[in-house]
Design an enzyme around this catalytic site. Structure first.
Site, PDB file in Angstrom:
ATOM      1  N   LYS A  87      85.443  77.494 -48.571  1.00 25.09           N
ATOM      2  CA  LYS A  87      86.469  78.229 -47.841  1.00 25.09           C
ATOM      3  C   LYS A  87      87.858  77.648 -48.133  1.00 25.09           C
ATOM      4  O   LYS A  87      87.969  76.538 -48.681  1.00 25.09           O
ATOM      5  CB  LYS A  87      86.153  78.177 -46.340  1.00 25.09           C
ATOM      6  CG  LYS A  87      84.805  78.835 -45.993  1.00 25.09           C
ATOM      7  CD  LYS A  87      84.603  78.940 -44.493  1.00 25.09           C
ATOM      8  CE  LYS A  87      83.250  79.584 -44.182  1.00 25.09           C
ATOM      9  NZ  LYS A  87      83.103  79.904 -42.749  1.00 25.09           N
ATOM     10  N   GLU A 138      73.781  88.192 -51.224  1.00 26.30           N
ATOM     11  CA  GLU A 138      75.079  87.529 -51.396  1.00 26.30           C
ATOM     12  C   GLU A 138      75.296  87.086 -52.852  1.00 26.30           C
ATOM     13  O   GLU A 138      76.418  87.150 -53.367  1.00 26.30           O
ATOM     14  CB  GLU A 138      75.174  86.340 -50.440  1.00 26.30           C
ATOM     15  CG  GLU A 138      75.250  86.804 -48.984  1.00 26.30           C
ATOM     16  CD  GLU A 138      75.249  85.676 -47.968  1.00 26.30           C
ATOM     17  OE1 GLU A 138      75.156  84.490 -48.362  1.00 26.30           O
ATOM     18  OE2 GLU A 138      75.347  85.981 -46.764  1.00 26.30           O
ATOM     19  N   ASN A 198      85.459  75.594 -41.334  1.00 24.32           N
ATOM     20  CA  ASN A 198      84.240  74.788 -41.425  1.00 24.32           C
ATOM     21  C   ASN A 198      83.726  74.586 -42.851  1.00 24.32           C
ATOM     22  O   ASN A 198      82.520  74.532 -43.094  1.00 24.32           O
ATOM     23  CB  ASN A 198      83.159  75.365 -40.500  1.00 24.32           C
ATOM     24  CG  ASN A 198      82.840  76.816 -40.838  1.00 24.32           C
ATOM     25  OD1 ASN A 198      83.313  77.353 -41.830  1.00 24.32           O
ATOM     26  ND2 ASN A 198      82.025  77.451 -40.004  1.00 24.32           N
ATOM     27  N   TYR A 240      81.218  89.768 -44.227  1.00 22.11           N
ATOM     28  CA  TYR A 240      81.199  89.378 -42.815  1.00 22.11           C
ATOM     29  C   TYR A 240      80.952  90.580 -41.903  1.00 22.11           C
ATOM     30  O   TYR A 240      81.449  90.619 -40.777  1.00 22.11           O
ATOM     31  CB  TYR A 240      82.503  88.662 -42.464  1.00 22.11           C
ATOM     32  CG  TYR A 240      82.514  87.201 -42.874  1.00 22.11           C
ATOM     33  CD1 TYR A 240      81.456  86.356 -42.544  1.00 22.11           C
ATOM     34  CD2 TYR A 240      83.584  86.659 -43.576  1.00 22.11           C
ATOM     35  CE1 TYR A 240      81.454  85.012 -42.917  1.00 22.11           C
ATOM     36  CE2 TYR A 240      83.599  85.316 -43.951  1.00 22.11           C
ATOM     37  CZ  TYR A 240      82.519  84.503 -43.610  1.00 22.11           C
ATOM     38  OH  TYR A 240      82.517  83.172 -43.973  1.00 22.11           O
ATOM     39  N   HIS A 268      80.757  78.473 -46.489  1.00 28.35           N
ATOM     40  CA  HIS A 268      79.734  79.443 -46.091  1.00 28.35           C
ATOM     41  C   HIS A 268      78.477  79.122 -46.892  1.00 28.35           C
ATOM     42  O   HIS A 268      78.569  78.731 -48.051  1.00 28.35           O
ATOM     43  CB  HIS A 268      80.189  80.871 -46.435  1.00 28.35           C
ATOM     44  CG  HIS A 268      79.040  81.840 -46.438  1.00 28.35           C
ATOM     45  ND1 HIS A 268      78.575  82.424 -45.289  1.00 28.35           N
ATOM     46  CD2 HIS A 268      78.223  82.269 -47.442  1.00 28.35           C
ATOM     47  CE1 HIS A 268      77.532  83.193 -45.581  1.00 28.35           C
ATOM     48  NE2 HIS A 268      77.296  83.111 -46.887  1.00 28.35           N
TER      49      HIS A 268
END
Ligand code: ADP
Length: 141
Positions: free
Chosen positions: A11, A128, A114, A51, A117
């Site tokens: 991220k 994905e 965080n 998402y 992913h």
């Protein structure tokens, strides 16, 4: 145990703080092998698709803004039980609740910011991987 491939996204916090190398070293140190890697800017449509399970949540606009702050790095990693192994190395979603020694516990900020992913099931991993990599961008070795 099953040989699996999972999808990781570094991220914008990981990219902007220069954490990609050390997090990748943790994955490789655990025996996981790189099958594909690329940098990309998260576009609106791809982000909404990726998402979709949180698109109706009140915090989704913040996630959208955060995930588009910088380009991200997508990674396909293979290994025994790779999906569960990577989720375990990462720790729970909320970095503040993640144990020390986990990637989010050591390097994450909060529930949104965080570090990475990672796919949460083999079914999600298949979808994905297909979302971020063409077949000829994934290598077996
Ligand atoms: P995970 O990424 O651990 O699989 P989810 O799929 O539940 O977690 O959520 C996707 C992402 O949305 C999280 O990684 C995080 O960046 C963000 N997120 C989840 N819950 C919240 C929340 N309560 N507030 C802000 N952002 C959140």
């Amino acid at each position: 145990m099953a040989l699996e491939t999972t999808l990781i996204l570094f991220k914008p916090d990981a990219v902007s703080k220069g954490l990609v190398g050390q997090v990748l070293a943790r994955f490789e140190g655990a025996g996981l092998k790189i099958r594909g890697i690329k940098m990309l800017q998260f576009g609106d449509a791809l982000l909404r698709e990726h998402y979709s399970h949180i698109a109706s949540k009140p915090f989704f606009p913040d996630v959208q803004k955060f995930m588009q702050q910088t380009p991200i790095v997508a990674l396909a990693l293979a290994g025994e039980d790779a999906v569960a192994q990577v989720r375990s190395l990462l720790g729970p979603t909320d970095s503040k609740k993640a144990p020390k020694g986990s990637i989010r516990g050591d390097l994450g900020i909060d529930v949104m910011v965080n570090v990475c992913h990672a796919s949460d099931s083999t079914e999600a991993a298949a979808a994905e991987l297909n979302r971020f990599f063409r077949d000829d961008e994934l290598f077996s070795r």
